[in-house]
Scaffold this active site. Structure first.
Site, PDB file in Angstrom:
ATOM      1  CB  SER A  74     -20.070  75.642  60.617  1.00  0.00           C
ATOM      2  OG  SER A  74     -21.321  76.105  60.125  1.00  0.00           O
ATOM      3  CG  HIS A  99     -19.683  78.750  63.950  1.00  0.00           C
ATOM      4  ND1 HIS A  99     -19.148  79.905  64.491  1.00  0.00           N
ATOM      5  CD2 HIS A  99     -20.232  79.110  62.765  1.00  0.00           C
ATOM      6  CE1 HIS A  99     -19.358  80.919  63.662  1.00  0.00           C
ATOM      7  NE2 HIS A  99     -20.020  80.452  62.606  1.00  0.00           N
ATOM      8  CG  ASP A 146     -22.802  79.585  60.177  1.00  0.00           C
ATOM      9  OD1 ASP A 146     -22.209  80.614  60.547  1.00  0.00           O
ATOM     10  OD2 ASP A 146     -22.209  78.562  59.811  1.00  0.00           O
ATOM     11  CG  MET A 152     -27.237  82.137  57.231  1.00  0.00           C
ATOM     12  SD  MET A 152     -26.618  81.242  55.792  1.00  0.00           S
ATOM     13  CE  MET A 152     -25.013  80.699  56.401  1.00  0.00           C
ATOM     14  CG  HIS A 192     -21.787  84.308  62.183  1.00  0.00           C
ATOM     15  ND1 HIS A 192     -21.156  83.888  61.027  1.00  0.00           N
ATOM     16  CD2 HIS A 192     -21.937  85.657  62.050  1.00  0.00           C
ATOM     17  CE1 HIS A 192     -20.938  84.926  60.240  1.00  0.00           C
ATOM     18  NE2 HIS A 192     -21.404  86.009  60.836  1.00  0.00           N
ATOM     19  CG  MET A 203     -24.184  85.738  58.851  1.00  0.00           C
ATOM     20  SD  MET A 203     -23.546  84.311  57.926  1.00  0.00           S
ATOM     21  CE  MET A 203     -23.902  82.995  59.097  1.00  0.00           C
ATOM     22  CG  MET A 210     -17.590  86.458  57.444  1.00  0.00           C
ATOM     23  SD  MET A 210     -18.002  84.825  58.123  1.00  0.00           S
ATOM     24  CE  MET A 210     -18.530  83.944  56.637  1.00  0.00           C
ATOM     25  CG  ASP A 243     -17.294  80.725  59.010  1.00  0.00           C
ATOM     26  OD1 ASP A 243     -17.136  79.742  58.271  1.00  0.00           O
ATOM     27  OD2 ASP A 243     -18.406  81.044  59.474  1.00  0.00           O
TER      28      ASP A 243
END
Length: 226
Positions: A10, A35, A37, A39, A68, A70, A139, A177
């Site tokens: 990540s 990966h 992330d 957000m 991913h 979020m 998660m 994760d």
């Protein structure tokens, strides 16, 4: 059937001042996925990056970009991340009113679709969507920040999902994760995970340590080789 273990560092734990170099370094060190992330400070309590950064990083690696999201609402941003170079786009069932439609949208753009389950989201949420998912992400921390401690209850969820996926006969990544280190990696793999997202465990020690860190995670269980 459980697949070979794959490692997805990540970049949330990378040096943001030199993200391109960091992506090249984990690629060379043996990462399987990159990966990413994303957000928004709304769905989760942190803000990271957007599609323009994914697009800028895409030129630094040919590895799978595992993005991913979020964010909520998620649907308006799916196409932007697809165009930016995401290979897998993972969403949360709580991030929009119709997750079935969201997964259809991802696939219509030629991308693999993932579904992420927060610690409070039951494994049963996946069952009616199995024909639309290529990846299920468990998660093992509450999303929003790196460096958190692994929540042991994630192991039961992994076991349940492993059985559900195997019974379906479909090839679906089972990813975990949050709080992944050599010890928890072994536990997660034994519970059925085959893709490990690891931030701190990959990036600790600087670029010269990345290959060893990834190899340690990959070999967390004797007899499980990639």
């Amino acid at each position: 059937m459980q697949q070979p273990v794959r490692i997805a560092p990540s970049i949330l734990s990378a040096d943001f001042a030199k993200l391109g170099e960091e992506v090249r370094a984990i690629d060379a060190a043996g990462a399987d996925y990159v990966h990413v992330d994303v957000m928004d400070g709304h769905f989760v309590p942190n803000i990271t990056i957007g599609p323009s950064v994914v697009e800028a990083l895409r030129a630094h690696s040919t590895k799978v970009f595992d993005v991913h999201l979020m964010i909520s609402p998620v649907d308006p941003y799916i196409e932007a991340f697809a165009k930016a170079g995401a290979d897998i786009i993972t969403v949360h069932p709580e991030a929009g009113p119709h997750v079935h439609r969201t997964l259809q949208l991802i696939r219509s753009l030629g991308k693999k679709a993932g579904l992420s389950l927060n610690p409070g989201t039951p494994a049963a949420a996946v069952e009616p969507l199995l024909d639309l998912v290529d990846l299920v992400l468990v998660m093992s921390v509450n999303p929003g920040f790196g460096g958190q401690k692994f929540i042991p209850g994630a192991l039961d969820k992994l076991r349940t999902l492993r059985a559900l996926i195997d019974d379906s006969g479909r090839t679906i990544d089972l990813q975990v994760d949050g709080g992944i280190n050599r010890e928890t990696a072994a536990q997660a793999i034994a519970a059925g995970a085959d893709v490990l997202v690891a931030g701190t465990a990959t990036f600790q020690g600087g670029p010269e340590a990345y290959a060893g860190n990834i190899a340690a995670l990959r070999g967390a269980v004797t007899g499980r080789q990639s």
